[in-house]
Scaffold this motif. Structure first.
Motif, mmCIF file in Angstrom:
data_model
loop_
_atom_site.group_PDB
_atom_site.id
_atom_site.type_symbol
_atom_site.label_atom_id
_atom_site.label_comp_id
_atom_site.label_asym_id
_atom_site.label_seq_id
_atom_site.Cartn_x
_atom_site.Cartn_y
_atom_site.Cartn_z
ATOM 1 N N THR A 486 11.107 5.983 17.969
ATOM 2 C CA THR A 486 11.452 6.611 16.647
ATOM 3 C C THR A 486 10.294 6.070 15.457
ATOM 4 O O THR A 486 10.246 4.893 15.416
ATOM 5 C CB THR A 486 12.563 6.477 15.989
ATOM 6 O OG1 THR A 486 13.531 7.243 16.970
ATOM 7 C CG2 THR A 486 12.743 7.545 14.565
ATOM 8 N N PHE A 487 9.370 7.123 15.183
ATOM 9 C CA PHE A 487 8.489 6.630 14.153
ATOM 10 C C PHE A 487 9.073 7.199 12.803
ATOM 11 O O PHE A 487 9.104 8.474 12.837
ATOM 12 C CB PHE A 487 6.973 7.238 14.366
ATOM 13 C CG PHE A 487 6.234 6.387 15.640
ATOM 14 C CD1 PHE A 487 5.255 5.685 15.221
ATOM 15 C CD2 PHE A 487 6.646 6.459 16.885
ATOM 16 C CE1 PHE A 487 4.443 5.077 15.870
ATOM 17 C CE2 PHE A 487 5.882 5.941 17.754
ATOM 18 C CZ PHE A 487 4.702 5.020 17.611
ATOM 19 N N THR A 488 9.087 6.394 11.939
ATOM 20 C CA THR A 488 9.464 6.982 10.665
ATOM 21 C C THR A 488 8.359 6.875 9.540
ATOM 22 O O THR A 488 7.858 5.736 9.451
ATOM 23 C CB THR A 488 10.699 5.935 10.217
ATOM 24 O OG1 THR A 488 11.829 6.088 11.101
ATOM 25 C CG2 THR A 488 11.169 6.680 8.770
ATOM 26 N N ALA A 489 7.751 7.956 9.033
ATOM 27 C CA ALA A 489 7.094 8.164 7.867
ATOM 28 C C ALA A 489 7.617 8.735 6.720
ATOM 29 O O ALA A 489 7.349 9.754 6.793
ATOM 30 C CB ALA A 489 5.738 8.602 8.659
ATOM 31 N N ALA A 490 8.119 7.933 5.837
ATOM 32 C CA ALA A 490 8.710 8.624 4.780
ATOM 33 C C ALA A 490 8.080 8.102 3.458
ATOM 34 O O ALA A 490 7.653 7.063 3.233
ATOM 35 C CB ALA A 490 10.408 8.221 4.962
ATOM 36 N N ARG A 491 8.256 8.928 2.556
ATOM 37 C CA ARG A 491 7.764 8.857 1.145
ATOM 38 C C ARG A 491 6.548 8.369 1.051
ATOM 39 O O ARG A 491 6.341 7.350 0.107
ATOM 40 C CB ARG A 491 8.965 7.776 0.508
ATOM 41 C CG ARG A 491 10.250 8.273 0.242
ATOM 42 C CD ARG A 491 11.258 7.245 0.175
ATOM 43 N NE ARG A 491 11.247 5.863 0.661
ATOM 44 C CZ ARG A 491 11.724 5.842 2.155
ATOM 45 N NH1 ARG A 491 12.582 6.851 2.543
ATOM 46 N NH2 ARG A 491 11.720 4.659 2.890
ATOM 47 N N ASN A 492 5.553 9.070 1.583
ATOM 48 C CA ASN A 492 4.332 8.699 1.719
ATOM 49 C C ASN A 492 3.313 9.626 0.668
ATOM 50 O O ASN A 492 4.073 10.788 0.795
ATOM 51 C CB ASN A 492 3.609 8.433 3.131
ATOM 52 C CG ASN A 492 4.071 7.472 3.835
ATOM 53 O OD1 ASN A 492 3.893 6.413 3.473
ATOM 54 N ND2 ASN A 492 4.619 7.760 5.045
ATOM 55 N N THR A 493 2.642 9.138 0.132
ATOM 56 C CA THR A 493 1.575 10.088 -0.792
ATOM 57 C C THR A 493 0.191 10.007 -0.257
ATOM 58 O O THR A 493 -0.386 8.867 -0.008
ATOM 59 C CB THR A 493 1.414 9.760 -2.297
ATOM 60 O OG1 THR A 493 2.926 10.059 -2.777
ATOM 61 C CG2 THR A 493 0.537 10.738 -3.056
ATOM 62 N N LEU A 494 -0.453 11.360 0.069
ATOM 63 C CA LEU A 494 -1.906 11.179 0.683
ATOM 64 C C LEU A 494 -2.564 12.022 -0.321
ATOM 65 O O LEU A 494 -2.279 13.248 -0.656
ATOM 66 C CB LEU A 494 -1.840 11.715 2.097
ATOM 67 C CG LEU A 494 -0.936 11.024 3.216
ATOM 68 C CD1 LEU A 494 0.375 11.687 3.130
ATOM 69 C CD2 LEU A 494 -1.699 11.412 4.598
ATOM 70 N N ILE A 495 -3.893 11.392 -0.662
ATOM 71 C CA ILE A 495 -4.652 12.146 -1.700
ATOM 72 C C ILE A 495 -5.968 12.252 -1.117
ATOM 73 O O ILE A 495 -6.341 11.129 -0.860
ATOM 74 C CB ILE A 495 -4.583 11.608 -2.932
ATOM 75 C CG1 ILE A 495 -3.099 11.293 -3.617
ATOM 76 C CG2 ILE A 495 -5.491 11.916 -3.991
ATOM 77 C CD1 ILE A 495 -3.214 10.348 -4.764
ATOM 78 N N ARG A 496 -6.375 13.484 -1.027
ATOM 79 C CA ARG A 496 -7.999 13.643 -0.599
ATOM 80 C C ARG A 496 -8.312 12.871 0.793
ATOM 81 O O ARG A 496 -9.431 12.551 1.050
ATOM 82 C CB ARG A 496 -9.104 13.151 -1.655
ATOM 83 C CG ARG A 496 -9.028 13.933 -2.840
ATOM 84 C CD ARG A 496 -9.951 13.215 -3.897
ATOM 85 N NE ARG A 496 -9.632 11.805 -4.259
ATOM 86 C CZ ARG A 496 -8.769 11.349 -5.220
ATOM 87 N NH1 ARG A 496 -8.162 12.473 -5.781
ATOM 88 N NH2 ARG A 496 -8.647 10.141 -5.591
ATOM 89 N N THR A 497 -7.049 12.938 1.567
ATOM 90 C CA THR A 497 -7.382 12.480 2.799
ATOM 91 C C THR A 497 -7.866 13.328 4.034
ATOM 92 O O THR A 497 -7.780 14.389 3.857
ATOM 93 C CB THR A 497 -6.081 11.739 3.317
ATOM 94 O OG1 THR A 497 -4.844 12.570 3.270
ATOM 95 C CG2 THR A 497 -5.716 10.491 2.358
ATOM 96 N N GLY A 498 -8.173 12.733 5.114
ATOM 97 C CA GLY A 498 -8.943 13.605 6.284
ATOM 98 C C GLY A 498 -10.185 13.967 5.726
ATOM 99 O O GLY A 498 -10.747 14.009 4.698
#
Length: 958
Positions: A486-498
């Motif tokens: 299980t990969f848990t990716a919670a409560r992240n903020t991504l800004i101007r990514t990619g």
């Protein structure tokens, strides 16, 4: 047991929640460079690293310099600035001035100065002033930036793709300055550097130095290390840490700058400094350039490190090591992947790195396992030539937390289980900003990972914000290293990514998944309570191989430069509470070229991304949420406190005289300008003055405010009439708006030629429209790498009545010639592609020569080839050829038809077609006869080469 029917399976999906965590919207203060407001990665409650500094962006500071950006295109100077904006100073007396929001006694300045023509770099300086008085000289250099060419890059300015422009310098003040103090950096000379670009400044209150712990070994007093940096202290540090291990004592690094020609190997010891602003390690062997300052654990035989192991480096992993309260500021100016010139390295089990500053090293911390229970926390990693942190080979139960990472040359935080699995690792509460290559945070394979509570921003090229994938060497189920658990990716903020991948020539998602090495089907991946803001291209992407087990819950997608979802490989996902808005391709927010291979289970509460999908075969130009038009960048920025004139009590006449130029003398704004060639020159009525946009930074725009809604039907554009302005063609479109927000196209993009023989004047007419704001959007210029206009004139539609007498020459009565029976309808006709490699252009596929061929962009399926038959024709058979001498290969492709090059229907569904040299490498595809003008092949696979390939595309009626 699951109940059938609780969720609908969709071939495309849904959209999201309200913003889950507040971001700071950096808005320009009263006296500023008028930068475009953009979300900041600093200070998001509960997410990212808790940093000790206050960050101030130059684009919102007081300045008489020139604003650059916003711009996200790789190789452009603003694209690597925080928020994609900065301020350039190019004359003596120009400055950026920051006002302290809190007391501070130290500053880090992020800046860029140009490279030298030989690539060796330049040194220069800025004057540091406090409240108008000079207090010190601040040294700056280009020697840690400016890389060129392809991976792993070089320092040759004659090569292509310049990038990695910025660096940081830090300085302590003589005293603590209170909030409200004005801190200025100012140009005093341009002899050493013609320009200085300022991105931001971080101000902090550095605590007093930490004293020597009781009973500690002192590397200076007890072992003779040189705190002035004048002599190599490697052997003395090594002797000190060996003694510390043997005696069970802490080893203390007093205040000073220490030169190390090699890394020091630690095991079973605490190495502690007076603080990262006081105890600084640096240096590099002047002869053996593959050795430099660093602190390493012992290597594990047969582990991640496969180079030569010296006796004192053997026998790893090291255990029970603590490294804290010092800095390693190295001297690494290039990337050589085999060189052991990382800040922290080797294998460290049951060990902690705490409050360490790592800068100007190859990798901040490259950990070669197997090793376990390693923690890196409360640290800063800046200006590396490769990764920030990489957990490489069998790193388990290990963590990076509360760490700030900026300007890495490769992935910010990465896990790579090369041959041995990485298990139960965590990257949490970190802020990762501006990786110049690849991803902010990535796990290549691995099992049971936590990737939560992070902030990721401003990906520059060839990567996304968050990446989970079966990619890179030896990541597969055979080694047990593929993504699992299980990969848990919670409560992240991504800004101007990619951002765009310069090999693929299309965008990479803010969050993206890849089954490159093998399908990613063995893991459950939970993305939840996450904000994906102002993505440069698509928000979510699948590519290179099938992925499944992906669950997005309570995900807020707000702003995407292209699509909400870009599906380029089969994907099974569940979306619950996923909302999307401000998607550039709003009518078709899903790019899906795999048909029913994209399956999204609707868990409810979704909106904004399920309104349509497309598989166009071409990639749209990105549109960014915060890509607005800045209005400042030159001259003083402090507005007057009172109006300079009393406004008139009687409004002016609202109706301009008939035939008047509606734009002359009106307010005008640009996306950027070069030197003194400001926007106002384009509306001053003088064709001898001109506006020139920022160079090498298309697209560029020029916008005039007519003052009120006007009926507009004609635009006249001029360049200076002098003959030394040679003929040139500018590619541009004309847009209109009533509110300077929502824009409509008045004249589609096309080439406009300015010829001195006709006065360098061009007139564009279009259907009359009511508009207040008229914008030119310029994307190309054959004469100079910028938009150029001397006069931008706007007129009402021509009112001349059309002639009442019909033309005297009747139209022809003979219809166009019908192609002869069984003719190849495609040969010699216009043909376009989604991309091509090198010289293998689309035209080769319709030239009648099977020896020439088209080859698409490599490693970037799907790819397409489209021929225009010139008119609607009945099509019933397609013949495809490759050069007859080529070996056997199977290409998976579909055949589409259209009468208008917009709406396409499937003539032949996707299937594998085998080209065999024994049959002349020719394939014939028959279809039910259909009337079509445009015939398109869409390629999704090729067993012989990672691209679409075709020497002849022949189209027949039967």
């Amino acid at each position: 047991m699951r109940r059938r029917g609780t969720a609908a399976i969709l071939s495309f999906a849904v959209a999201a929640t309200a913003a889950l965590a507040a971001v700071t919207l950096a808005s320009a203060p009263t006296a500023s460079a008028a930068g475009v407001p953009a979300p900041s990665p600093i200070g998001i409650s509960g997410r990212g690293a808790t940093v000790p500094f206050k960050e101030l962006e130059a684009e919102y500071a007081t300045t008489n310099g020139r604003l650059i950006g916003p711009d996200r295109y790789y190789g452009h100077l603003p694209s690597e600035a925080s928020g994609r904006q900065a301020v350039t100073l190019d004359a003596v007396g120009q400055y950026v001035e920051f006002t302290l929001p809190a007391p501070a006694n130290a500053m880090s300045l992020r800046y860029s100065v140009p490279d030298t023509s030989d690539g060796r770099g330049r040194d220069a300086s800025l004057d540091l002033q406090v409240n108008g008085s000079s207090v010190k000289t601040l040294p700056v250099t280009s020697k840690f930036g400016w890389f060129y060419g392809g991976y792993p890059f070089n320092n040759n300015p004659g090569d292509t793709n310049p990038h990695h422009f910025y660096d940081e310098v830090r300085t302590k003040f003589a005293t603590t300055y209170p909030a409200g103090t004005r801190i200025r950096v100012q140009v005093t000379s341009t002899a050493q550097s013609p320009t200085f670009t300022i991105d931001l400044a971080d101000f902090e209150q550095v605590a007093a130095p930490i004293g020597k712990p009781a009973g500690a070994i002192d590397v200076v007093a007890d072992f003779g290390a040189d705190p002035t940096g004048g002599a190599d202290s490697t052997a003395r540090f090594q002797a000190a840490v060996d003694a510390g291990q043997a005696q069970g004592r802490t080893v203390y690094i007093p205040q000073g700058t220490y030169t190390l020609y090699d890394h020091v190997v630690v095991d079973g010891v605490t190495l502690a400094g007076a603080g990262p602003w006081y105890s600084v390690l640096g240096g590099r062997d002047p002869v053996n350039r593959n050795r430099a300052a660093g602190i390493y654990g012992k290597y594990v035989n047969g582990g991640g490190y496969t180079g030569g192991i010296r006796p004192h480096e053997a026998g790893g992993p090291s255990r029970n090591v603590t490294l804290k309260d010092f800095a390693i500021i190295g001297a690494i100016q290039e990337r050589m992947d085999d060189d052991q010139v990382n800040g922290i390295g080797g294998a460290l089990s049951n060990s902690t790195v705490d409050n360490v500053w790592l800068q100007h090293v190859k990798v901040g911390a490259w950990m070669d396992g197997p090793m376990d229970h390693f923690t890196l926390k409360n640290s800063r990693i800046l200006d590396t030539t490769a990764d920030g942190v990489n957990f490489h080979t069998g790193v388990t139960d290990s963590t990076v937390t509360n760490t700030f990472v900026r300007n890495t040359g490769d992935d910010g935080l990465a896990s790579w289980p090369d041959r041995k699995p990485n298990v139960r690792d965590s990257f949490d509460h970190n802020t990762v900003v501006l990786p110049i290559l690849a991803n902010n945070i990535v796990s290549y394979g691995g099992r049971d990972f936590n990737l939560s509570d992070n902030v990721m921003s401003d990906t520059v090229s060839n990567g996304g914000g968050l990446h989970i994938a079966n990619r890179y060497d030896n990541v597969n189920s055979g080694f047990g290293t593929a993504a699992a658990g299980t990969f848990t990716a919670a409560r992240n903020t991504l800004i101007r990514t990619g951002n765009s991948d310069y090999n693929w020539n299309f965008g990479v998602g803010a969050i993206w998944f890849s089954g490159h090495n093998e399908p990613m089907t063995g893991a459950t991946i939970n993305i939840s309570d996450t904000d994906v803001l102002d993505s440069s291209y698509e928000a979510v992407q699948t590519i290179e191989g099938a992925v499944s087990g992906i669950n997005l819950t309570n995900v807020n997608i707000d702003g995407a430069g292209t699509y909400a979802i870009q599906a380029q490989s089969n994907a099974q996902m569940k979306f619950t509470g996923v909302t999307a808005k401000n998607i550039a391709q709003a009518a078709t927010p899903i790019h899906n070229c795999i048909g029913t291979g994209l399956q999204i289970t609707d868990g409810g509460g979704n909106s904004g991304w399920n309104t349509g999908q497309t598989c166009s075969g071409t990639w749209p130009t990105p549109v960014w949420t915060n890509g607005g038009v800045p209005t400042g960048g030159g001259g003083t920025t402090t507005p007057p406190t009172t109006p300079t004139t009393t406004p008139p009590t009687t409004p002016p006449s609202t109706t301009p005289p008939a035939g008047a130029n509606l734009a002359q003398g009106r307010p005008v704004a640009d996306s950027g300008h070069a030197d003194i060639y400001v926007a106002g020159n384009a509306v001053d009525g003088n064709a001898g003055t001109y506006w020139e946009s920022t160079n090498n930074a298309f697209p560029q725009s020029l916008t005039v405010d007519l003052g009120a809604d006007r009926s507009v039907g004609k635009v006249t554009l001029k360049l200076p009439p002098a003959t030394d302005w040679a003929t040139r063609t500018e590619t541009l479109s004309v847009l209109g708006s009533t509110d300077n927000s929502a824009w409509s196209t008045l004249k589609p993009s096309g080439g406009v030629t300015f010829d001195p023989a006709s006065g360098n004047t061009a007139t564009l007419t279009f259907t009359a429209a009511t508009t207040r704001y008229v914008r030119l959007n310029i994307t190309g210029n054959t004469g100079w790498p910028a938009g150029q206009i001397s006069e931008f004139e706007v007129y009402a539609a021509d009112t001349t009545a059309p002639p009442t007498t019909p033309p005297t020459t009747p139209p022809p009565t003979t219809p166009p010639t019908t192609p002869p029976a069984d003719a190849n309808l495609a040969q010699g006709h216009p043909v376009t592609d989604s991309g091509h490699a090198d010289v293998y252009v689309a035209g080769n596929a319709v030239d009648g020569n099977a020896g020439t061929y088209w080859e698409s962009t490599n490693n970037a399926f799907p790819q397409s080839l489209t021929v225009d038959l010139g008119a609607a024709r009945t099509v019933g058979r397609i013949v495809l050829r490759l050069p007859p001498a080529w070996e056997t290969r199977t290409q998976t492709l579909s055949l589409l038809g259209s009468t208008d090059n917009s709406a396409y229907t499937t003539l032949k569904s996707s299937a594998g077609h085998t080209f065999d040299p024994s049959s002349g490498n020719t394939v014939t595809v028959t279809v039910a006869p259909a009337s079509t003008r445009y015939v398109r092949l869409t390629f999704t696979a090729n067993t012989g080469w990672p691209a679409g390939q075709l020497s002849e595309l022949e189209v027949y009626s039967s």
